[in-house]
Design a protein around this motif. Structure first.
Motif, mmCIF file in Angstrom:
data_model
loop_
_atom_site.group_PDB
_atom_site.id
_atom_site.type_symbol
_atom_site.label_atom_id
_atom_site.label_comp_id
_atom_site.label_asym_id
_atom_site.label_seq_id
_atom_site.Cartn_x
_atom_site.Cartn_y
_atom_site.Cartn_z
ATOM 1 N N ASN A 164 1.395 -1.125 0.328
ATOM 2 C CA ASN A 164 0.214 0.184 0.159
ATOM 3 C C ASN A 164 0.693 1.586 0.063
ATOM 4 O O ASN A 164 0.365 2.323 -0.804
ATOM 5 N N ARG A 200 1.224 3.869 -2.817
ATOM 6 C CA ARG A 200 0.969 5.584 -3.272
ATOM 7 C C ARG A 200 2.231 6.317 -3.165
ATOM 8 O O ARG A 200 1.543 7.266 -4.220
ATOM 9 N N GLU A 220 1.965 9.458 -6.538
ATOM 10 C CA GLU A 220 1.463 10.620 -6.406
ATOM 11 C C GLU A 220 3.233 11.146 -6.975
ATOM 12 O O GLU A 220 3.071 12.159 -7.120
#
Length: 425
Positions: free
Chosen positions: A165, A169, A173
């Motif tokens: 996870n 991310r 990003e």
């Protein structure tokens, strides 16, 4: 414990040689790298590329250890095992592969991070295999990684999912546009982890040292090669692990005092994949012809290899730092048919100085070539060193004098049995 390692930039023929001599050993053990390796082996006219599995896997009675210094990608490992069983249905890998509990895991997001960094202008592009190896070793050093032994813990899935996870991310990003679904790569990873659990996972340091104390013979197998070593190679265009003989000690947990023979594998010319300094590179039609004749395409990625003449200063350096005791020379047969062949004996620098041994290959150094008489012979038909052309013998004698070690074996073709033993030791 004896060691086999590459002395150039990889693809020297380590897998073939290990497959040939592994019948003389009780254990073959990988000490570095992961699925970025590619050891090609020919058996019964067919070829298979091993990535994480040690090259002694085809020998009955030989145990194959994947050591602590490696990184294990469960997804790639599962695919490799299934491919191996299709290639040879007689092999029972669950019975003769032993994996270190201390080896670190390569996660699916590590591959994506590799791709992202190779594509981003913010990072140095070095031409990696994009297998996530650098990311896995980076997290190992940062102490943010999981190890093989962790897969047996009750909270492993939650810990691994946290990392997946977090990395995902970071990629979102960072602006990575093409991303597979997190759920998809997570499921594939955890399914592969369940497959990995079928194998004998233990403290391989204890297993190997106990075997040595019982008089058993161990062959340590390196992936990549000396000039790709993270410390001693042509940085930054290197791999992320220790590829040298000292790396075998640390990667397997075996004292240097227990090392015997160190076999160094080198081609009669040079190749490398990816970016980086290559002083003897051939950027002409002959270089292209050499690539095609020698089938110089990455066994793991299929990428075309850059080709060049044999680089003696770099080879001397690799022999020195590894303490090589016997040289195994491959691909001399590929040079057959040439009127003359060249060896780079030293580099001439811009200030007029010369360098005859170096791991810091000079970017602006001019390779000084020694031309020797070529040879034209059918190597595949040779059964004895006495059949070698005198020009080949002169070539080998020159290398022995310059390197200070014997050329112990000479490859005469890609097949497993196409290897001449030149010394009795």
């Amino acid at each position: 414990m004896d060691i086999v390692l590459g002395l150039q930039w990889g693809d020297e023929g380590k897998g073939k040689f290990i497959d040939l001599i592994s019948e003389n050993y009780d254990i073959t053990a990988r000490f570095n790298g992961g699925s970025n390796a590619g050891h090609s082996i020919e058996r019964n006219g067919r070829r298979i590329t091993l990535k994480m599995i040690p090259s002694g896997i085809f020998m009955k009675g030989v145990q194959n250890v994947i050591g602590t210094g490696t990184v294990i990608d469960p997804v790639s490992f599962k695919k490799e095992i299934l491919n191996l069983q299709v290639f040879d249905k007689t092999i029972q890998p669950e019975n003769n592969i032993i994996i270190s509990k201390k080896a670190h895991l390569a996660m699916p997001t590590h591959k994506l991070l590799d791709i992202f960094m190779e594509q981003s202008p913010e990072y140095t592009t070095i031409g990696t295999t994009k297998n996530g190896i650098a990311q896995a070793y980076s997290n190992k050093i940062l102490r943010q990684s999981l190890r093989v032994g962790d897969i047996f813990l009750p909270d492993f899935q939650s810990r691994a999912q946290h990392i997946l996870n977090r990395d995902y991310r970071m990629l979102e990003e960072g602006g990575m546009i093409v991303l597979p679904a997190l759920e998809e790569i997570s499921k594939e990873f955890f399914d592969a982890v369940e497959f990995l659990k079928k194998f004998n996972c233990t403290e391989t340091e204890i297993y190997i040292n106990k075997a040595l104390s019982e008089g058993k013979k161990v062959l340590a197998e390196g992936s990549q090669a000396a000039m790709l070593d993270i410390d001693h190679g042509t940085y930054p265009y290197v791999t992320s692990s220790s590829t040298t003989a000292s790396g075998a000690s640390s990667g397997l947990g075996v004292s240097p005092k227990k090392i015997g023979e160190i076999y160094g594998i080198a081609k009669a010319y040079c190749t490398r994949v990816g970016n980086g300094i290559f002083p003897t590179e051939l950027l002409d039609e002959f270089g292209d012809d050499l690539r095609m004749k020698g089938n110089e395409f990455g066994s793991n990625t299929g990428r075309p290899r850059r080709t060049g003449w044999l680089d003696l200063p770099a080879l001397k350096y690799a022999v020195m730092i590894n303490g090589v005791t016997q040289l195994v020379l491959t691909k001399a047969d590929v040079l057959s048919g040439l009127k003359s062949v060249a060896i780079c004996t030293h580099y001439e620098l811009e200030d007029g100085k010369t360098v005859d041994v170096s791991g810091l290959l000079p970017e602006n150094g001019r390779p000084v070539l020694k031309w020797m008489n070529g040879w034209d012979a059918d190597f595949t038909a040779m059964k004895s060193p006495s059949e070698l052309p005198k020009e080949v013998i002169e070539f080998l004698s020159f290398l022995e004098a310059e390197l200070g070690i014997p050329v112990a074996y000479l490859s005469t073709g890609p097949g497993r049995e196409q290897m001449l033993k030149l010394i009795s030791k």
